[in-house]
Scaffold this motif. Structure first.
Motif: not given
Length: 282
Positions: A264-281
């Protein structure tokens, strides 16, 4: 106050959750997946706190994106504990890693629940015995290795073993507590330019590992790594070390296990299940 009955109640609740979700009492678990399985929505926010549980339909957990990676996982499990026990909405302010200072029964319950959910007694003792290690003679790298397997912080594991499980003598706990994660990284890697270090050895049993960008991941020499989110950094005694360079997923395979590394990006903000998606959409 006598904390023991509350700690035992928290331990039983953690066992009940694992049983309800078809999880054994040994293997490491993903607290975010457990929250999702219980119908709880988890989100990271850029706020200065540990976490926040909001009772409702659906229930929600808000976690600070500013806290260390392993700390966020423990706090997620802590907030799941509030949910499981039917507590009302709660805000957990910034606290030290051991979180032993609260005398509020709800907090003791949630702490015990989180500790036993992420670090089950049988699992932790198996982790030591399978490697031929003993808590009374453990060194800092051994503690970090087992903490890495269970996705918890170095200090969190020390506290759980020495205070909750009573598996570690006090003098050993004090000596190991003098080693910070930064000091261990410098000893292992030769420098401290990585933001964190996760060590997976041949005995580990986790199915996945979470990393932030700029974390270092040490895996057994010769492990096959697929995916572009990890790049080779160096080889040290017994391990190939990789650096997490971008958001996404990689697969690490050895003769003994296969792990999904999720970055995940450092200090990721957003839904937890999006944290490691290459494309958050997606």
């Amino acid at each position: 106050m006598n904390r023991r009955p509350l700690i035992l109640e928290g331990a039983q609740a953690a066992s009940d959750v694992r049983d309800q979700l078809g999880l054994d009492l040994i293997a490491p678990v993903d607290p975010y997946a457990i929250a999702e399985a219980l119908g709880i929505r988890v989100r990271f926010l850029p706020v200065s706190m540990e976490g926040f549980y909001q009772k409702g339909n659906p229930p929600r957990i808000m976690l600070s994106a500013l806290r260390p990676l392993a700390r966020k996982a423990f706090t997620c499990a802590h907030e799941v504990g509030h949910h499981w026990f039917g507590h009302g909405s709660t805000i957990d302010e910034l606290k030290a890693d051991d979180r032993q200072d609260s005398d509020i029964p709800e907090e003791i319950l949630a702490n015990a629940f989180a500790g036993f959910l992420l670090m089950p007694t049988i699992g932790i003792r198996r982790a030591f015995s399978s490697r031929g290690w003993k808590p009374a003679t453990a060194n800092p790298l051994q503690i970090l290795t087992i903490a890495s397997e269970f996705g918890v912080g170095y200090e969190t594991l020390l506290t759980h073993m020495s205070i909750t499980l009573d598996d570690m003598p006090r003098n050993v706990r004090i000596a190991l507590g003098k080693w910070t994660p930064q000091r261990i990284r410098k000893r292992v890697l030769g420098d401290d330019d990585a933001d964190g270090l996760v060590v997976l050895d041949s005995k580990q049993q986790s199915a996945s590992v979470d990393l932030d960008v700029d974390y270092a991941l040490a895996v057994p020499i010769g492990a096959a790594v697929s995916g572009e989110v990890l790049i080779s950094r160096q080889t040290i005694e017994g391990y190939d070390v990789y650096t997490a360079v971008s958001r996404g997923r990689a697969t690490v395979t050895t003769p003994d296990w296969q792990v999904e590394a999720r970055v995940a990006p450092a200090r990721f903000t957003g839904p937890a299940n999006y944290r490691f998606l290459e494309d958050p959409d997606e």
